[in-house]
Design a protein around this motif. Structure first.
Motif, PDB file in Angstrom:
ATOM      1  N   ARG A 100       0.824  -1.204   0.000  1.00 12.72           N
ATOM      2  CA  ARG A 100       0.000   0.000   0.000  1.00 12.72           C
ATOM      3  C   ARG A 100       0.866   1.265   0.000  1.00 12.72           C
ATOM      4  O   ARG A 100       1.997   1.260   0.490  1.00 12.72           O
ATOM      5  N   THR A 101       0.301   2.319  -0.536  1.00 12.00           N
ATOM      6  CA  THR A 101       1.000   3.603  -0.540  1.00 12.00           C
ATOM      7  C   THR A 101       0.452   4.558   0.515  1.00 12.00           C
ATOM      8  O   THR A 101       1.121   5.520   0.894  1.00 12.00           O
ATOM      9  N   SER A 102      -0.751   4.319   0.988  1.00 13.29           N
ATOM     10  CA  SER A 102      -1.364   5.196   1.997  1.00 13.29           C
ATOM     11  C   SER A 102      -1.053   4.700   3.402  1.00 13.29           C
ATOM     12  O   SER A 102      -0.788   3.509   3.620  1.00 13.29           O
ATOM     13  N   THR A 103      -1.066   5.620   4.360  1.00 15.54           N
ATOM     14  CA  THR A 103      -0.826   5.274   5.756  1.00 15.54           C
ATOM     15  C   THR A 103      -1.970   5.791   6.625  1.00 15.54           C
ATOM     16  O   THR A 103      -2.759   6.645   6.194  1.00 15.54           O
ATOM     17  N   THR A 104      -2.060   5.269   7.831  1.00 12.13           N
ATOM     18  CA  THR A 104      -3.084   5.693   8.780  1.00 12.13           C
ATOM     19  C   THR A 104      -2.495   6.692   9.763  1.00 12.13           C
ATOM     20  O   THR A 104      -1.378   6.501  10.246  1.00 12.13           O
ATOM     21  N   LYS A 105      -3.210   7.746  10.061  1.00  9.43           N
ATOM     22  CA  LYS A 105      -2.774   8.724  11.060  1.00  9.43           C
ATOM     23  C   LYS A 105      -3.152   8.200  12.433  1.00  9.43           C
ATOM     24  O   LYS A 105      -4.249   8.463  12.945  1.00  9.43           O
ATOM     25  N   ASP A 113       2.189   1.163   9.922  1.00 13.42           N
ATOM     26  CA  ASP A 113       1.468   2.403   9.618  1.00 13.42           C
ATOM     27  C   ASP A 113       0.543   2.262   8.413  1.00 13.42           C
ATOM     28  O   ASP A 113      -0.305   3.125   8.181  1.00 13.42           O
ATOM     29  N   LYS A 114       0.685   1.178   7.648  1.00 15.38           N
ATOM     30  CA  LYS A 114      -0.170   0.970   6.477  1.00 15.38           C
ATOM     31  C   LYS A 114      -1.396   0.114   6.800  1.00 15.38           C
ATOM     32  O   LYS A 114      -2.224  -0.131   5.923  1.00 15.38           O
ATOM     33  N   THR A 130      -5.069  -0.703   8.639  1.00 17.72           N
ATOM     34  CA  THR A 130      -6.267   0.067   8.968  1.00 17.72           C
ATOM     35  C   THR A 130      -6.652  -0.231  10.419  1.00 17.72           C
ATOM     36  O   THR A 130      -6.223  -1.251  10.987  1.00 17.72           O
TER      37      THR A 130
END
Length: 294
Positions: free
Chosen positions: A96-101, A126-127, A129
């Motif tokens: 994945r390229t997106s991460t969770t804050k 961090d990737k 959910t």
């Protein structure tokens, strides 16, 4: 510290029903076993259903003499999914390229705990959910606190250990769905859950693990005792997790049952209720007989 394996299946095994028996129901099945022989008057093949709990492992299955014999007498093992290199949960998440804050879901103390928990693994935490993290923590809690698995032991899950035994004995192994599909299911099942609910659930589970509280271990003891009421006349409470999947799985299971003897190892809840595999097979004329495992 031992490298951890990222698995999520516990989320979709138990969680939408209680554990007490229901009185006064005629169309039900009360047993003290996790193994069931499946036969059909028009077929020469004998197959088996084995209801798993994904948090258990090798010691449990090795204690079930007749279950292992049933597996070894079969030509095909059918399990929920296969561990295919490149398609493991770790591989899927790391791509994945997106991460969770995570500061929106975890306070600083809990975030530090999660970082330390995942540090032995190659997974890019961090990737993940929030739904995936909760599923992992729930599995980790059941293994560490409820079952008290040896932290130094390289345990397989019950399903994966059964798969390993099958492969060692040249039994064909097939999966009913992919890991990608299971991860999508985990996220869809909690789609729309408010952030504050995710935060509360994650905080509670982390506290439960750290304090080693056994307040959520009832299902472990219930499964270990194998004192089941399958409640075959009650509707399934989760369409996405149980009803829809069972419907899809039955297409594959029927095909295999007509060609070879099979050993089906899936989460116990998939055998239960009106939408369960037992009810669906009975509706097709199959006979389901409980088999003692010891």
């Amino acid at each position: 510290m031992k490298k951890i394996v990222i698995t999520f299946l516990v989320l979709i095994s138990f969680g939408n029903f209680g554990f007490s028996k229901v009185e006064g129901i005629s169309d039900t099945l009360e047993t003290t076993t996790v193994l069931y022989k499946v036969t059909h008057p028009d077929s020469q093949y004998e197959s088996y259903l084995f209801g798993t709990h994904h948090a258990f492992g090798k010691p449990f299955f090795d204690s079930l003499q007749f279950a292992k014999e049933a597996l070894l007498s079969s030509k095909i093992l059918i399990k929920e999914n296969l561990n295919i290199p490149g398609h493991l949960a770790e591989d899927i998440i790391n791509k994945r390229t997106s991460t969770t804050k995570w500061n929106k879901y975890l306070d600083k103390e809990n975030y530090s705990y999660i970082q330390a928990l995942f540090s032995p693994s190659n997974l890019e935490f961090d990737k993940m959910t929030p739904a995936e993290l909760y599923a992992f923590l729930s599995r980790h809690y059941k293994e560490k606190v409820c079952i008290k698995k040896d932290s130094k032991a390289n345990y397989f899950s019950l399903d994966d250990y059964i798969g390993m035994v099958a492969e060692q004995n040249q039994i064909e192994v097939v999966g009913l769905e992919t890991t990608e599909e299971q991860i999508l299911l985990i996220n869809n099942d909690l789609k729309g859950m408010p952030r504050k609910v995710h935060k509360r659930r994650l905080g509670s589970m982390i506290n439960r693990i750290q304090s080693e509280s056994n307040d959520h271990c009832a299902e472990i003891e219930w499964y270990r005792k194998m004192d089941f009421d399958f409640r075959l006349n009650e509707p399934c409470q989760n369409t996405l997790v149980l009803s829809d999947r069972n419907e899809k799985w039955m297409i594959q299971i029927q095909d295999h049952f007509t060609s070879k003897s099979c050993f089906v190892a899936v989460g116990l809840s998939h055998l239960m209720f009106e939408c369960g595999l037992i009810s669906k097979l009975r509706a097709l004329g199959y006979e389901i007989a409980p088999i003692d495992v010891k």
